[in-house]
Design a protein around this motif. Structure first.
Motif, PDB file in Angstrom:
ATOM      1  N   ALA A   1      29.674  39.393  35.140  1.00 52.25           N
ATOM      2  CA  ALA A   1      30.942  39.058  34.480  1.00 52.25           C
ATOM      3  C   ALA A   1      32.024  38.719  35.496  1.00 52.25           C
ATOM      4  O   ALA A   1      32.051  39.238  36.609  1.00 52.25           O
ATOM      5  CB  ALA A   1      31.390  40.225  33.608  1.00 52.25           C
ATOM      6  N   ARG A   2      32.956  37.839  35.090  1.00 52.08           N
ATOM      7  CA  ARG A   2      34.143  37.503  35.885  1.00 52.08           C
ATOM      8  C   ARG A   2      35.377  37.958  35.124  1.00 52.08           C
ATOM      9  O   ARG A   2      35.375  38.010  33.886  1.00 52.08           O
ATOM     10  CB  ARG A   2      34.212  36.000  36.158  1.00 52.08           C
ATOM     11  N   LEU A   3      36.441  38.281  35.845  1.00 56.24           N
ATOM     12  CA  LEU A   3      37.662  38.756  35.214  1.00 56.24           C
ATOM     13  C   LEU A   3      38.191  37.723  34.235  1.00 56.24           C
ATOM     14  O   LEU A   3      38.632  38.057  33.127  1.00 56.24           O
ATOM     15  CB  LEU A   3      38.717  39.074  36.275  1.00 56.24           C
ATOM     16  N   VAL A   4      38.177  36.460  34.607  1.00 55.69           N
ATOM     17  CA  VAL A   4      38.544  35.359  33.719  1.00 55.69           C
ATOM     18  C   VAL A   4      37.278  34.576  33.403  1.00 55.69           C
ATOM     19  O   VAL A   4      36.614  34.069  34.307  1.00 55.69           O
ATOM     20  CB  VAL A   4      39.596  34.439  34.365  1.00 55.69           C
ATOM     21  N   VAL A   5      36.955  34.492  32.117  1.00 51.76           N
ATOM     22  CA  VAL A   5      35.751  33.774  31.699  1.00 51.76           C
ATOM     23  C   VAL A   5      35.913  32.296  32.050  1.00 51.76           C
ATOM     24  O   VAL A   5      36.949  31.690  31.808  1.00 51.76           O
ATOM     25  CB  VAL A   5      35.518  33.940  30.187  1.00 51.76           C
ATOM     26  N   GLU A   6      34.867  31.747  32.639  1.00 53.55           N
ATOM     27  CA  GLU A   6      34.920  30.355  33.049  1.00 53.55           C
ATOM     28  C   GLU A   6      34.052  29.498  32.140  1.00 53.55           C
ATOM     29  O   GLU A   6      32.966  29.919  31.739  1.00 53.55           O
ATOM     30  CB  GLU A   6      34.444  30.208  34.506  1.00 53.55           C
ATOM     31  N   PRO A   7      34.512  28.275  31.817  1.00 51.76           N
ATOM     32  CA  PRO A   7      33.702  27.381  30.990  1.00 51.76           C
ATOM     33  C   PRO A   7      32.474  26.914  31.744  1.00 51.76           C
ATOM     34  O   PRO A   7      32.449  26.945  32.993  1.00 51.76           O
ATOM     35  CB  PRO A   7      34.657  26.216  30.711  1.00 51.76           C
TER      36      PRO A   7
ATOM     37  N   LEU B   1      35.606  36.216  41.458  1.00 49.80           N
ATOM     38  CA  LEU B   1      34.212  36.528  41.741  1.00 49.80           C
ATOM     39  C   LEU B   1      33.623  37.429  40.662  1.00 49.80           C
ATOM     40  O   LEU B   1      34.346  38.075  39.893  1.00 49.80           O
ATOM     41  CB  LEU B   1      34.102  37.222  43.101  1.00 49.80           C
ATOM     42  N   THR B   2      32.312  37.506  40.618  1.00 45.78           N
ATOM     43  CA  THR B   2      31.654  38.394  39.664  1.00 45.78           C
ATOM     44  C   THR B   2      31.911  39.857  40.033  1.00 45.78           C
ATOM     45  O   THR B   2      32.247  40.194  41.162  1.00 45.78           O
ATOM     46  CB  THR B   2      30.135  38.159  39.645  1.00 45.78           C
ATOM     47  N   ARG B   3      31.715  40.707  39.030  1.00 44.53           N
ATOM     48  CA  ARG B   3      31.929  42.145  39.242  1.00 44.53           C
ATOM     49  C   ARG B   3      31.013  42.681  40.347  1.00 44.53           C
ATOM     50  O   ARG B   3      31.458  43.428  41.214  1.00 44.53           O
ATOM     51  CB  ARG B   3      31.674  42.900  37.940  1.00 44.53           C
ATOM     52  N   ALA B   4      29.735  42.297  40.327  1.00 47.33           N
ATOM     53  CA  ALA B   4      28.789  42.827  41.310  1.00 47.33           C
ATOM     54  C   ALA B   4      29.156  42.398  42.726  1.00 47.33           C
ATOM     55  O   ALA B   4      29.052  43.187  43.674  1.00 47.33           O
ATOM     56  CB  ALA B   4      27.367  42.372  40.978  1.00 47.33           C
ATOM     57  N   THR B   5      29.616  41.167  42.891  1.00 43.86           N
ATOM     58  CA  THR B   5      29.982  40.695  44.225  1.00 43.86           C
ATOM     59  C   THR B   5      31.241  41.388  44.718  1.00 43.86           C
ATOM     60  O   THR B   5      31.310  41.834  45.878  1.00 43.86           O
ATOM     61  CB  THR B   5      30.177  39.169  44.221  1.00 43.86           C
ATOM     62  N   LEU B   6      32.251  41.499  43.876  1.00 46.35           N
ATOM     63  CA  LEU B   6      33.474  42.201  44.278  1.00 46.35           C
ATOM     64  C   LEU B   6      33.173  43.638  44.659  1.00 46.35           C
ATOM     65  O   LEU B   6      33.703  44.156  45.653  1.00 46.35           O
ATOM     66  CB  LEU B   6      34.491  42.185  43.136  1.00 46.35           C
ATOM     67  N   ASP B   7      32.317  44.285  43.894  1.00 49.88           N
ATOM     68  CA  ASP B   7      31.968  45.678  44.168  1.00 49.88           C
ATOM     69  C   ASP B   7      31.263  45.781  45.520  1.00 49.88           C
ATOM     70  O   ASP B   7      31.511  46.708  46.307  1.00 49.88           O
ATOM     71  CB  ASP B   7      31.067  46.202  43.059  1.00 49.88           C
TER      72      ASP B   7
ATOM     73  N   PRO C   1      44.515  47.472  38.586  1.00 49.03           N
ATOM     74  CA  PRO C   1      43.878  46.932  37.381  1.00 49.03           C
ATOM     75  C   PRO C   1      42.557  46.209  37.659  1.00 49.03           C
ATOM     76  O   PRO C   1      41.552  46.446  36.980  1.00 49.03           O
ATOM     77  CB  PRO C   1      44.939  45.980  36.816  1.00 49.03           C
ATOM     78  N   VAL C   2      42.526  45.344  38.665  1.00 46.61           N
ATOM     79  CA  VAL C   2      41.289  44.618  38.940  1.00 46.61           C
ATOM     80  C   VAL C   2      40.250  45.558  39.555  1.00 46.61           C
ATOM     81  O   VAL C   2      39.046  45.424  39.291  1.00 46.61           O
ATOM     82  CB  VAL C   2      41.550  43.403  39.862  1.00 46.61           C
ATOM     83  N   PHE C   3      40.680  46.539  40.333  1.00 43.14           N
ATOM     84  CA  PHE C   3      39.762  47.528  40.894  1.00 43.14           C
ATOM     85  C   PHE C   3      39.114  48.339  39.773  1.00 43.14           C
ATOM     86  O   PHE C   3      37.897  48.565  39.781  1.00 43.14           O
ATOM     87  CB  PHE C   3      40.519  48.448  41.855  1.00 43.14           C
ATOM     88  N   ASP C   4      39.914  48.767  38.801  1.00 41.99           N
ATOM     89  CA  ASP C   4      39.369  49.539  37.684  1.00 41.99           C
ATOM     90  C   ASP C   4      38.395  48.705  36.862  1.00 41.99           C
ATOM     91  O   ASP C   4      37.367  49.217  36.386  1.00 41.99           O
ATOM     92  CB  ASP C   4      40.511  50.057  36.801  1.00 41.99           C
ATOM     93  N   TRP C   5      38.709  47.416  36.677  1.00 41.93           N
ATOM     94  CA  TRP C   5      37.775  46.522  35.971  1.00 41.93           C
ATOM     95  C   TRP C   5      36.471  46.415  36.759  1.00 41.93           C
ATOM     96  O   TRP C   5      35.373  46.510  36.191  1.00 41.93           O
ATOM     97  CB  TRP C   5      38.410  45.143  35.807  1.00 41.93           C
ATOM     98  N   MET C   6      36.573  46.242  38.060  1.00 47.71           N
ATOM     99  CA  MET C   6      35.401  46.080  38.911  1.00 47.71           C
ATOM    100  C   MET C   6      34.513  47.320  38.879  1.00 47.71           C
ATOM    101  O   MET C   6      33.279  47.219  38.865  1.00 47.71           O
ATOM    102  CB  MET C   6      35.865  45.806  40.340  1.00 47.71           C
ATOM    103  N   ARG C   7      35.118  48.511  38.852  1.00 45.53           N
ATOM    104  CA  ARG C   7      34.367  49.763  38.925  1.00 45.53           C
ATOM    105  C   ARG C   7      34.028  50.310  37.539  1.00 45.53           C
ATOM    106  O   ARG C   7      33.613  51.472  37.416  1.00 45.53           O
ATOM    107  CB  ARG C   7      35.177  50.803  39.705  1.00 45.53           C
ATOM    108  N   GLN C   8      34.174  49.511  36.530  1.00 44.07           N
ATOM    109  CA  GLN C   8      33.901  49.945  35.160  1.00 44.07           C
ATOM    110  C   GLN C   8      32.474  50.494  35.056  1.00 44.07           C
ATOM    111  O   GLN C   8      31.503  49.855  35.476  1.00 44.07           O
ATOM    112  CB  GLN C   8      34.070  48.748  34.219  1.00 44.07           C
ATOM    113  N   GLY C   9      32.347  51.699  34.524  1.00 44.67           N
ATOM    114  CA  GLY C   9      31.040  52.313  34.371  1.00 44.67           C
ATOM    115  C   GLY C   9      30.575  53.101  35.576  1.00 44.67           C
ATOM    116  O   GLY C   9      29.495  53.705  35.555  1.00 44.67           O
ATOM    117  N   VAL C  10      31.377  53.109  36.665  1.00 45.94           N
ATOM    118  CA  VAL C  10      31.019  53.832  37.881  1.00 45.94           C
ATOM    119  C   VAL C  10      31.935  55.035  38.028  1.00 45.94           C
ATOM    120  O   VAL C  10      33.152  54.916  37.927  1.00 45.94           O
ATOM    121  CB  VAL C  10      31.156  52.926  39.132  1.00 45.94           C
TER     122      VAL C  10
END
Length: 423
Positions: free
Chosen positions: A15-21, A153-159, A197-206
């Motif tokens: 997933a990305r923070l902003v969905v891309e077309p 970037l995707t969640r996994a890459t940012l993490d 905010p973006v850190f919390d989104w990235m670490r969601q579920g961790v």
């Protein structure tokens, strides 16, 4: 090949923070993590790494490594180890390419100077600055409210790019030294308060502060690369002779900087083990092509030695799959000691000289004066993006953060030139 790895990473990881077309049908077909890698490669912050100090300044010699060449070498080590373990090579390589993006001019020495002048706006730390670059300052994508989300970037890459997944208030007291020899005086953390905010989104579920496996691989690759390559640079510069090491003085430096609990006998044994490596030199380096080839073989063999030991230990420690939070990287104690000895060799013969200590003091003074000059002169002293941030800032702390962002973006020579023009 990439689909084989992607199958182990779910929709949340991609997933990305902003969905891309979807991309155009005639565009090259690339997987999400391949796109992440391309975005970091093409980022302006990546190009600026070529002008930033790794151990010594990039203008001092054509041979020495700078932050960019170091990052490329870390990326190669990380990708090969990731492929061997079975985690995604694109994610891990991207994390390695990005791991130093937040470093300011003059390496960790500059980080110390900026941290001392950023106390009132939440501190400064190179890894937290990397997250800020990737998710805000390096413009590519904007959200529905018109705010930059950086490279999106995707969640996994940012993490995987987050070496210290915790906030400043949870950081431990610093100790020891950095790879460039500067003392660890800056607390290590991975996110500023206004980037939560973006850190919390990235670490969601961790839960907790655990690194994902890909970040662990990146971290190890960084350690391996600079332990080996700093010795290589020192040999070529004529400062290190692996055939004539002054062990008593060297072991004191190793204990002082890296391995405080190790005895002379233990360190002697570790060095003896390293000398069993077939490519370890038996004659001094003379700069000939044959000597250069032998030195390159040594660096390659040592990297293979360290990564092979970690791969074997990791497989022995669990069944996997070796992705994200399903496994931990296992680094044998012997490997840690061998890396520490190599770091100590570079520290003793390259990083502790009086002229280098004096230079580092001058660099910190320059950055302090540059920060003060920009704070006094305001947006007219800033590049356009940072001038815009200054005008949008709500208070003095926010404006101070803008100046810190601006100074951190500069290369070594640019910082000197900007200091000269403003002071």
């Amino acid at each position: 090949m990439t689909q084989q790895y992607d199958a182990r990473y779910d929709d949340a990881a991609r997933a990305r923070l902003v969905v891309e077309p979807p991309k155009r049908v005639d565009a090259p077909i690339r997987e999400p993590f391949e796109r992440d890698r391309a975005r970091v490669v093409h980022a302006a912050a990546s190009r600026r790494l070529a002008a930033k100090t790794q151990v010594v300044g990039p203008q001092t010699d054509d041979f020495v490594r700078n932050r960019l060449t170091h990052s490329l070498e870390v990326a190669q080590v990380a990708r090969d180890l990731a492929r061997a373990l079975g985690c995604h090579p694109d994610i891990t390589e991207t994390a390695a390419l990005a791991h130093d993006l937040g470093h300011p001019p003059f390496g960790h020495n500059g980080e110390r100077a900026l941290a001392e002048h950023a106390v009132e706006c939440g501190g400064f730390e190179g890894n937290a600055q990397t997250l800020r670059l990737l998710t805000r300052l390096e413009s590519k994508t904007f959200d529905a409210d018109g705010r930059s989300v950086g490279l999106n970037l995707t969640r996994a890459t940012l993490d995987a790019c987050t070496k210290y997944p915790w906030t400043r208030d949870r950081a431990e007291a610093p100790q020891g030294v950095h790879g460039d020899g500067s003392p660890r005086l800056v607390v290590k953390f991975g996110v500023y308060d206004d980037d939560r905010p973006v850190f919390d989104w990235m670490r969601q579920g961790v839960t907790g502060t655990e690194q994902c496996l890909e970040a662990q691989v990146m971290d190890l690759a960084d350690d391996v690369a600079y332990s080996v390559h700093d010795v290589e640079d020192g040999i070529v510069a004529g400062k290190i002779d692996l055939t004539a090491l002054d062990r008593p003085a060297l072991w004191e430096r190793v204990r002082e900087w890296y391995l405080p609990q190790s005895s002379d006998d233990e360190l002697d044994d570790v060095l003896a083990g390293l000398r069993t490596q077939g490519s370890w030199p038996t004659t001094p380096y003379d700069g000939s092509r044959r000597a250069m080839a032998a030195l390159k073989n040594l660096t390659s063999d040592l990297i293979g030695r360290f990564c092979g030991a970690v791969q074997e230990a990791t497989f022995a420690a669990g069944d996997g799959p070796f992705v994200r939070y399903d496994a931990r990287l296992a680094v044998p104690q012997r490997t840690r000691l061998e890396i520490g000895v190599l770091k100590g060799i570079a520290a003793h013969y390259v990083m502790s000289t009086d002229d280098r200590v004096e230079l580092m003091a001058r660099q910190r003074e320059l950055l302090a004066e540059l920060v003060e000059a920009m704070l006094a002169q305001g947006p007219d002293s800033l590049d356009q993006p940072f001038a815009d941030d200054w005008r949008a800032a709500a208070d003095d702390a926010a404006r101070q953060r803008v100046v810190i962002d601006q100074v951190a973006s500069l290369g070594d020579a640019s910082a000197v030139a900007r200091h000269r023009s403003l002071t």
